[in-house]
Design an enzyme around this catalytic site. Structure first.
Site, PDB file in Angstrom:
ATOM      1  N   ARG A  26       0.805  -1.221   0.000  1.00  0.00           N
ATOM      2  CA  ARG A  26       0.000   0.000   0.000  1.00  0.00           C
ATOM      3  C   ARG A  26       0.834   1.263   0.000  1.00  0.00           C
ATOM      4  O   ARG A  26       0.374   2.322  -0.418  1.00  0.00           O
ATOM      5  CB  ARG A  26      -0.916   0.025   1.231  1.00  0.00           C
ATOM      6  N   GLN A  49      10.489  26.049  14.556  1.00  0.00           N
ATOM      7  CA  GLN A  49       9.945  26.449  13.258  1.00  0.00           C
ATOM      8  C   GLN A  49      10.226  25.358  12.240  1.00  0.00           C
ATOM      9  O   GLN A  49      11.296  24.750  12.242  1.00  0.00           O
ATOM     10  CB  GLN A  49      10.600  27.772  12.830  1.00  0.00           C
ATOM     11  N   ASP A  50       9.255  25.094  11.351  1.00  0.00           N
ATOM     12  CA  ASP A  50       9.415  24.177  10.216  1.00  0.00           C
ATOM     13  C   ASP A  50       9.394  24.984   8.934  1.00  0.00           C
ATOM     14  O   ASP A  50       8.542  25.863   8.753  1.00  0.00           O
ATOM     15  CB  ASP A  50       8.273  23.157  10.163  1.00  0.00           C
ATOM     16  N   HIS A  64      24.809  29.376   3.675  1.00  0.00           N
ATOM     17  CA  HIS A  64      24.184  30.353   4.563  1.00  0.00           C
ATOM     18  C   HIS A  64      24.476  30.045   6.033  1.00  0.00           C
ATOM     19  O   HIS A  64      24.592  28.881   6.419  1.00  0.00           O
ATOM     20  CB  HIS A  64      22.666  30.344   4.360  1.00  0.00           C
ATOM     21  N   LYS A  73      19.745  22.785  12.504  1.00  0.00           N
ATOM     22  CA  LYS A  73      18.812  22.436  11.434  1.00  0.00           C
ATOM     23  C   LYS A  73      18.733  20.919  11.279  1.00  0.00           C
ATOM     24  O   LYS A  73      19.765  20.243  11.197  1.00  0.00           O
ATOM     25  CB  LYS A  73      19.262  23.043  10.107  1.00  0.00           C
ATOM     26  N   HIS A 120      25.448  26.283   5.831  1.00  0.00           N
ATOM     27  CA  HIS A 120      24.688  25.197   5.211  1.00  0.00           C
ATOM     28  C   HIS A 120      24.323  25.554   3.773  1.00  0.00           C
ATOM     29  O   HIS A 120      24.051  26.712   3.453  1.00  0.00           O
ATOM     30  CB  HIS A 120      23.409  24.937   6.016  1.00  0.00           C
ATOM     31  N   TYR A 133      12.967  21.410   6.573  1.00  0.00           N
ATOM     32  CA  TYR A 133      13.899  21.485   7.691  1.00  0.00           C
ATOM     33  C   TYR A 133      13.277  22.147   8.904  1.00  0.00           C
ATOM     34  O   TYR A 133      12.520  23.096   8.794  1.00  0.00           O
ATOM     35  CB  TYR A 133      15.203  22.172   7.308  1.00  0.00           C
ATOM     36  N   LYS A 186      21.909  36.940  -4.607  1.00  0.00           N
ATOM     37  CA  LYS A 186      22.538  37.033  -3.289  1.00  0.00           C
ATOM     38  C   LYS A 186      23.668  36.017  -3.155  1.00  0.00           C
ATOM     39  O   LYS A 186      24.764  36.354  -2.671  1.00  0.00           O
ATOM     40  CB  LYS A 186      21.489  36.795  -2.206  1.00  0.00           C
ATOM     41  N   ASP A 187      23.429  34.786  -3.582  1.00  0.00           N
ATOM     42  CA  ASP A 187      24.435  33.742  -3.397  1.00  0.00           C
ATOM     43  C   ASP A 187      25.615  33.885  -4.354  1.00  0.00           C
ATOM     44  O   ASP A 187      26.654  33.256  -4.145  1.00  0.00           O
ATOM     45  CB  ASP A 187      23.794  32.362  -3.553  1.00  0.00           C
TER      46      ASP A 187
END
Length: 199
Positions: A26, A49-50, A64, A73, A120, A133, A186-187
């Site tokens: 299933r 926080q999720d 980051h 995390k 990360h 996360y 930004k990255d």
């Protein structure tokens, strides 16, 4: 105990977690988080926080970190595949500047716990990836820092083709299969480790 397997990584503060998966014709069932099981392995963090993101193939998010309000995390992939990376930024650590990476997929259901004090990032290997996360502190606007994803001193093996040109730009880089590398504006602008941290 017994619902999860926890593997300590070569860098202290990083853990690979494999939950028990119960499947039949299933489908399957798994606990993605159980505070009691984690605590029995010495992982007694408090998540507040999720978060969830979706990215297409070739997207590289990172590297980051949080400046004043560091977050632990617990990351996992619910669709697709990513190569997930943590870099040790703890100034008193013997492994400062070292990195560790793990492939997270919807099939292997592995989770990666990254303690406070790490940068990360992740690279999407599948056509689409959905990434979830949990974090141990709330998001604080203006608190985010970053490192160049291709810093030669850190030397992360992302599995991409290209040559470092002194910038964090994705220009001239591709994945091994020829897919373009995709970074946010930004990255593309983060500096290398030696220009970001001076002790």
């Amino acid at each position: 105990m017994g619902q999860i397997k926890v593997e300590k990584c070569p860098i202290d503060g990083l853990y690979i977690i494999e939950p028990a998966v119960h499947g039949d014709s299933r489908g399957y069932f798994t606990e993605t988080y159980n505070k009691r099981d984690m605590a029995e392995h010495g992982l007694d963090m408090d998540f507040v926080q999720d978060n969830q993101s979706m990215s297409v193939k070739g997207v590289l998010r990172g590297l980051h970190f949080q400046k004043e309000y560091p977050q632990g995390k617990l990351v996992r992939v619910v669709k697709g595949r990513v190569f997930d990376v943590a870099v040790d930024l703890r100034k008193d650590s013997a492994t400062f500047g070292k990195w560790y990476g793990v492939e997270l997929t919807e099939e292997n259901k592995k989770q990666f716990y990254i303690s406070e004090g790490f940068a990360h990032g992740f690279l999407v290997l599948s056509d689409v990836a959905e990434f979830c996360y949990k974090v141990t502190d709330f998001y604080h606007p203006g608190d985010e820092g970053g490192l160049a994803w291709n810093d030669p001193e850190i030397g992360i093996d992302w599995g991409v083709i290209g040559k470092y040109d002194g910038t964090a730009s994705a220009d001239g880089y591709t994945m091994n299969d020829g897919s373009p590398l995709i970074l946010s504006d930004k990255d593309r602008k983060w500096s290398v480790l030696k220009d970001t941290f001076t002790f």
